[in-house]
Enzyme design. Structure first.
Site, PDB file in Angstrom:
ATOM      1  N   ASP A 160       0.863  -1.165   0.000  1.00 54.94           N
ATOM      2  CA  ASP A 160       0.000   0.000   0.000  1.00 54.94           C
ATOM      3  C   ASP A 160       0.919   1.240   0.000  1.00 54.94           C
ATOM      4  O   ASP A 160       2.108   1.130   0.304  1.00 54.94           O
ATOM      5  CB  ASP A 160      -0.883  -0.055   1.250  1.00 54.94           C
ATOM      6  CG  ASP A 160      -1.633   1.225   1.490  1.00 54.94           C
ATOM      7  OD1 ASP A 160      -2.293   1.695   0.546  1.00 54.94           O
ATOM      8  OD2 ASP A 160      -1.542   1.762   2.617  1.00 54.94           O
TER       9      ASP A 160
ATOM     10  N   ASP B  30      -0.041   5.152   1.023  1.00 57.85           N
ATOM     11  CA  ASP B  30      -0.218   6.097   2.136  1.00 57.85           C
ATOM     12  C   ASP B  30      -0.388   5.350   3.464  1.00 57.85           C
ATOM     13  O   ASP B  30      -1.253   4.482   3.587  1.00 57.85           O
ATOM     14  CB  ASP B  30      -1.435   6.990   1.871  1.00 57.85           C
ATOM     15  CG  ASP B  30      -1.307   7.742   0.549  1.00 57.85           C
ATOM     16  OD1 ASP B  30      -0.168   8.096   0.166  1.00 57.85           O
ATOM     17  OD2 ASP B  30      -2.342   7.965  -0.107  1.00 57.85           O
TER      18      ASP B  30
HETATM   19 MG   LIG Z   1      -2.909   3.152   3.350  1.00 58.57          MG
END
Ligand SMILES: [Mg+2]
Ligand SMILES: [Zn+2]
Length: 198
Positions: free
Chosen positions: A13, A15
């Site tokens: 992922d 952020d």
């Molecule tokens: Mg995230």
């Protein structure tokens, strides 16, 4: 018919996993890559994993940023990481959102996590073996995407991870919950050796 075994990958992922989650990242000045992220990525890649970033960027559909901005962000992140010795093999983002204000970008779509279109496309493009692959992220939807695509998963406590951990549904399973990407990297390397003898 035998099929050549693919390469394992770690799907990251973005952020709250590689960089600090500042809400919708709309200004590159607020892009903060976690200090351990380049080393973690370098260690995973040295162990033979392809590194693929998969990120929901619904801010595009919400009109908060353009697709070009997201692509530019990824070019700059890739450059910063590479200067620190960390290579990302590919980047995938979902531009869709349930509250889209941009024509054509409303959900449902197949790519928004926990949808699995991004890892499936990455697997086809790079010849990946998802059964030996992992996803690492700070939301349950990252974990759910990983499991739905036949991978193992780690939830992080960075980003929204602490809130996600607190809001864990009773039936939600995950291979591990780790303090940050470096701790998750140690777990993935150890567990992959144990399970696959890699
Ligand atoms: Mg995230
Ligand atoms: Zn999508």
């Amino acid at each position: 018919m035998t099929r050549a075994p693919g390469r394992p990958a770690v799907f990251l992922d973005r952020d709250g996993t590689i960089n600090d989650d500042v809400g919708y990242l709309t200004d590159l000045a607020s892009l903060e890559i976690y200090p351990y992220a380049p080393d973690a990525i370098r260690l995973l890649r040295r162990a033979g994993f392809a590194i693929i970033v998969v990120t929901n960027q619904g801010g595009i559909a919400r009109g908060l940023m353009t697709e070009a901005f997201v692509q530019d962000t990824h070019r700059r992140m890739a450059a910063r990481l590479e200067r620190a010795g960390a290579v990302i093999d590919d980047w995938f983002y979902c531009p869709h959102h349930p509250e889209s204000v941009v024509p054509g970008l409303a959900t449902p779509c197949v790519c928004r996590k926990p949808g699995i279109a991004m890892p499936l496309e990455a697997a086809a493009r790079h010849g990946l073996d998802l059964e030996r692959s992992w996803v690492i992220g700070d939301h349950w939807r990252d974990v759910q995407m990983g499991h739905a695509a036949g991978m193992r998963a780690v939830l992080l406590r960075t980003g929204h991870g602490l809130d996600q951990e607190a809001a864990r549904a009773s039936e939600q399973r995950v291979e591990a919950i780790c303090d940050n990407l470096m701790a998750a990297t140690a777990f993935v390397l150890e567990e992959s050796r144990r399970v696959f003898g890699a």
